[in-house]
Design a protein around this motif. Structure first.
Motif, PDB file in Angstrom:
ATOM      1  N   SER A   1       0.827  -1.209   0.000  1.00 27.87           N
ATOM      2  CA  SER A   1       0.000   0.000   0.000  1.00 27.87           C
ATOM      3  C   SER A   1       0.856   1.252   0.000  1.00 27.87           C
ATOM      4  O   SER A   1       1.929   1.297   0.606  1.00 27.87           O
TER       5      SER A   1
ATOM      6  N   ASN B   1       9.346  -1.463  13.016  1.00 24.32           N
ATOM      7  CA  ASN B   1       8.090  -1.446  12.255  1.00 24.32           C
ATOM      8  C   ASN B   1       6.918  -1.363  13.225  1.00 24.32           C
ATOM      9  O   ASN B   1       6.925  -1.975  14.299  1.00 24.32           O
TER      10      ASN B   1
ATOM     11  N   VAL C   1       4.397  -5.370   9.228  1.00 26.74           N
ATOM     12  CA  VAL C   1       4.083  -3.982   9.518  1.00 26.74           C
ATOM     13  C   VAL C   1       2.566  -3.803   9.555  1.00 26.74           C
ATOM     14  O   VAL C   1       1.821  -4.332   8.739  1.00 26.74           O
ATOM     15  N   ASP C   2       2.105  -3.040  10.541  1.00 23.24           N
ATOM     16  CA  ASP C   2       0.672  -2.874  10.759  1.00 23.24           C
ATOM     17  C   ASP C   2       0.469  -1.588  11.549  1.00 23.24           C
ATOM     18  O   ASP C   2       1.418  -0.833  11.776  1.00 23.24           O
TER      19      ASP C   2
ATOM     20  N   LEU D   1       2.190   3.246   3.281  1.00 21.56           N
ATOM     21  CA  LEU D   1       3.364   2.908   4.089  1.00 21.56           C
ATOM     22  C   LEU D   1       4.318   4.096   4.163  1.00 21.56           C
ATOM     23  O   LEU D   1       4.697   4.678   3.150  1.00 21.56           O
TER      24      LEU D   1
ATOM     25  N   TYR E   1       1.522   1.716  10.110  1.00 23.37           N
ATOM     26  CA  TYR E   1       2.112   1.353   8.818  1.00 23.37           C
ATOM     27  C   TYR E   1       3.390   2.159   8.568  1.00 23.37           C
ATOM     28  O   TYR E   1       3.536   2.859   7.563  1.00 23.37           O
TER      29      TYR E   1
END
Length: 330
Positions: free
Chosen positions: A216, A273, A250-251, A219, A254
């Motif tokens: 995405s 991350n 990664v979450d 990020l 982001y």
């Protein structure tokens, strides 16, 4: 042999053969047998603890001198203690001391030599078997490596074919194949040699560019590289598992932050991350195989020359790897 010597000494003096009560003779026999078994146990334990028998003549002489001295002390100490306590009967004290040493010391040294040679032979055969096993495993590993190389080479050539078949107007597809080819080229031809940190950083940049094509746009990635890093040498692909984990997990916000710099301890690679507070992927039960393989590689390539730490906070996972640069290309 002891009886023959006693016959020689007693009969020449026209004395009674083995004067004294029978219990003294039986006791003396038991003491000799027990003493010899005790020495046998001590010597075997000492020799079995010995791992290196590739010694110089001087070392072997010292070993036998120690055995000789300890045998004389042990033998005469036993005889003296037996004579003092009345357990042993010495008809002619001084002569019996001499006879004990003349008979038993050479026999014990001969026996020590026999068991030493036996253990040396077993040790040599064991090392030979281990060496043959290592050679066999090395050949198997080399064969597996050659087999493993076949598929990446095939994929690498196939990617080049696909690249030239993509329409010139499809820039994204061509860029994706190009980056993937560069990543594969580095892994194929750079993995078996020492590389410069600049080459490793170029690989990291290519890897990031490739990942950014497929993830995405939201990020947020920030990378800082110390300008002094250029020609320092290191083994390749040590940072790649940490990069892969960061992009994979990664979450939350982001966000990925990378910092590569030179410190007093060596080259420090730090990557963070963001994760969701509910993220449990970094628990001890869910450690990735990439991290375990990385630890194994580090223990082989940089024994006692690296620091690797990971830590999880509420919304962030952090990994830090510090390695000493190689002094030359070997």
């Amino acid at each position: 042999m002891f009886n023959i010597l006693r016959i020689t000494t007693d009969f020449t003096k026209k004395d009674t053969f083995w004067p004294g009560e029978m219990r003294y003779h039986i006791t003396a026999l038991v003491v000799i047998i027990c003493s010899c078994y005790l020495l046998d146990i001590i010597w075997r334990k000492r020799l079995n603890r010995k791992t290196n028998f590739s010694e110089t003549n001087q070392t072997v002489i010292k070993e036998y001198l120690k055995v000789l001295l300890s045998t004389i002390v042990f033998l005469n100490g036993t005889v003296f203690l037996g004579d003092t306590t009345g357990l042993l009967y010495l008809g002619d004290g001084f002569i019996d001391y001499i006879l004990s040493n003349v008979v038993l010391v050479p026999l014990l040294l001969l026996y020590y030599t026999l068991i030493r040679n036996d253990i040396v032979d077993k040790n040599y055969m064991q090392q030979k078997l281990q060496l043959e096993g290592l050679k066999s495993k090395q050949l198997e590993t080399e064969l597996d490596y050659l087999k493993a190389q076949y598929h990446p080479h095939f994929l690498f050539n196939a990617l080049n074919t696909v690249y030239f078949q993509i329409n010139e107007e499809n820039d994204v597809a061509k860029k994706t194949v190009e980056l993937l080819s560069e990543l594969l080229r580095y892994q194929l031809y750079g993995v078996n040699k020492i590389v410069s940190i600049r080459e490793e950083i170029d690989f990291i940049n290519n890897y990031i560019s490739f990942q950014q094509l497929r993830i995405s746009e939201r990020l947020c990635l920030h990378m800082t590289v110390d300008p002094v890093l250029n020609d320092q040498l290191l083994h390749p692909l040590l940072f790649q598992p940490l990069l892969e984990n960061a992009f994979k997990y990664v979450d939350g916000e982001y966000r990925i932050d990378i910092d590569i710099r030179m410190t007093d301890n060596g080259i420090r690679f730090t990557i963070e991350n963001s994760i969701s507070p509910q993220n449990k992927i970094y628990s001890n039960k869910n450690k990735g195989i990439g991290i375990e393989n990385l630890k194994r590689r580090l223990s082989i390539l940089y024994p006692d020359r690296y620091i690797f730490k990971t830590g999880k906070e509420e919304n962030k996972f952090r990994a830090c790897l510090i390695i000493e640069p190689e002094k030359d290309g070997y």
